[in-house]
Design a protein around this motif. Sequence first.
Motif, PDB file in Angstrom:
ATOM      1  N   ASP A   1       0.629  -1.169   0.104  1.00 47.54           N
ATOM      2  CA  ASP A   1       0.141   0.083   0.060  1.00 47.54           C
ATOM      3  C   ASP A   1       0.783   1.420  -0.023  1.00 47.54           C
ATOM      4  OD1 ASP A   1      -2.331  -1.221   2.498  1.00 47.54           O
ATOM      5  OD2 ASP A   1      -2.627  -1.260   0.394  1.00 47.54           O
ATOM      6  N   ILE A   2       2.031   1.098   0.751  1.00 44.71           N
ATOM      7  CA  ILE A   2       2.613   2.413   1.014  1.00 44.71           C
ATOM      8  C   ILE A   2       3.984   2.285   0.275  1.00 44.71           C
ATOM      9  CG2 ILE A   2       3.835   3.677   2.694  1.00 44.71           C
ATOM     10  CD1 ILE A   2       1.607   2.622   4.781  1.00 44.71           C
ATOM     11  N   PRO A   3       4.432   3.554  -0.826  1.00 44.31           N
ATOM     12  CA  PRO A   3       5.520   3.359  -1.590  1.00 44.31           C
ATOM     13  C   PRO A   3       6.730   3.564  -0.699  1.00 44.31           C
ATOM     14  CG  PRO A   3       4.389   5.696  -1.633  1.00 44.31           C
ATOM     15  CD  PRO A   3       3.355   4.489  -0.933  1.00 44.31           C
ATOM     16  N   GLN A   4       6.987   4.257   0.445  1.00 46.08           N
ATOM     17  CA  GLN A   4       7.934   4.333   1.128  1.00 46.08           C
ATOM     18  C   GLN A   4       8.316   2.894   1.752  1.00 46.08           C
ATOM     19  OE1 GLN A   4       5.223   6.167   1.369  1.00 46.08           O
ATOM     20  NE2 GLN A   4       5.899   8.423   1.738  1.00 46.08           N
ATOM     21  N   ASN A   5       7.301   2.346   2.183  1.00 46.68           N
ATOM     22  CA  ASN A   5       7.803   0.911   2.860  1.00 46.68           C
ATOM     23  C   ASN A   5       8.232   0.018   1.809  1.00 46.68           C
ATOM     24  OD1 ASN A   5       7.118   1.458   5.357  1.00 46.68           O
ATOM     25  ND2 ASN A   5       4.983   0.690   5.251  1.00 46.68           N
ATOM     26  N   ALA A   6       7.655   0.021   0.517  1.00 45.49           N
ATOM     27  CA  ALA A   6       7.840  -0.795  -0.497  1.00 45.49           C
ATOM     28  C   ALA A   6       9.218  -0.395  -0.977  1.00 45.49           C
ATOM     29  CB  ALA A   6       6.899  -0.791  -1.690  1.00 45.49           C
ATOM     30  N   GLY A   7       9.574   0.769  -1.329  1.00 51.72           N
ATOM     31  CA  GLY A   7      10.959   1.293  -1.460  1.00 51.72           C
ATOM     32  C   GLY A   7      12.101   0.801  -0.577  1.00 51.72           C
ATOM     33  N   ALA A   8      11.695   0.934   0.702  1.00 46.39           N
ATOM     34  CA  ALA A   8      12.554   0.494   1.884  1.00 46.39           C
ATOM     35  C   ALA A   8      13.001  -1.036   1.809  1.00 46.39           C
ATOM     36  CB  ALA A   8      12.061   0.774   3.274  1.00 46.39           C
ATOM     37  N   MET A   9      11.808  -2.123   1.466  1.00 43.63           N
ATOM     38  CA  MET A   9      12.068  -3.388   1.361  1.00 43.63           C
ATOM     39  C   MET A   9      12.957  -3.694  -0.177  1.00 43.63           C
ATOM     40  SD  MET A   9       8.593  -4.942   3.214  1.00 43.63           S
ATOM     41  CE  MET A   9       7.299  -3.880   2.185  1.00 43.63           C
ATOM     42  N   MET A  10      12.459  -2.773  -0.906  1.00 40.74           N
ATOM     43  CA  MET A  10      13.421  -3.012  -2.047  1.00 40.74           C
ATOM     44  C   MET A  10      14.755  -2.609  -2.184  1.00 40.74           C
ATOM     45  SD  MET A  10      10.659  -1.561  -4.949  1.00 40.74           S
ATOM     46  CE  MET A  10       9.444  -2.478  -5.689  1.00 40.74           C
ATOM     47  N   ARG A  11      14.973  -1.647  -1.353  1.00 40.58           N
ATOM     48  CA  ARG A  11      16.446  -1.418  -1.218  1.00 40.58           C
ATOM     49  C   ARG A  11      17.135  -2.341  -0.265  1.00 40.58           C
ATOM     50  NH1 ARG A  11      18.319   4.204   2.108  1.00 40.58           N
ATOM     51  NH2 ARG A  11      20.421   3.873   2.074  1.00 40.58           N
ATOM     52  N   MET A  12      16.492  -2.804   0.708  1.00 44.00           N
ATOM     53  CA  MET A  12      17.046  -3.907   1.553  1.00 44.00           C
ATOM     54  C   MET A  12      17.253  -5.014   0.723  1.00 44.00           C
ATOM     55  SD  MET A  12      15.434  -5.840   5.099  1.00 44.00           S
ATOM     56  CE  MET A  12      13.920  -6.194   3.699  1.00 44.00           C
ATOM     57  N   ALA A  13      16.316  -5.695  -0.158  1.00 40.58           N
ATOM     58  CA  ALA A  13      16.536  -6.675  -0.702  1.00 40.58           C
ATOM     59  C   ALA A  13      17.873  -6.515  -1.799  1.00 40.58           C
ATOM     60  CB  ALA A  13      15.456  -7.223  -1.488  1.00 40.58           C
TER      61      ALA A  13
END
Length: 150
Positions: A9-21
């Motif tokens: 739902d939240i682009p900032q969370n998705a972006g943070a998880m993408m960065r982590m991955a």
Amino acid sequence: MRLVLFEPDIPQNAGAMMRMAAGLGVPMDLIEPCGFVLDDRRLRRAGMDYLDQLDLTRHSSWAAYAQATHQGRLVLLTTRGAIPYTDFAFAPQDRILVGRESAGVPEAVHEAADVRLVIPLKPPARSLNVALSAAMVLGEALRQSAAATP
């Protein structure tokens, strides 16, 4: 090991998880639809310049993801889980699934999971941020996998 995002739902969370991955070298599956446009500037800002390094597979729906060929167990992080993630023996091919920030995952996804894990919290706390939860559990899974590799 893979990280799987279910309809974030939240682009900032998705972006943070993408960065982590990307930073950890963990491939990611993204099950759509998302609650935002994938080129959202907030997603790019959270992911910084790591998104170009991400091994990302997009799936148009849960049905499309479920029909695709996968290796390993589907490990769902959920407040309804029975097993604390710290008591679970992860395997290198596990797929760690996190749900939507607003609603988790539907019952059909719960039923499809091979394992349902919980992060134990001190009451009255109910849940953590999805990106933080993913980081905690993925970190433990990678630690165990590294320890098991000679």
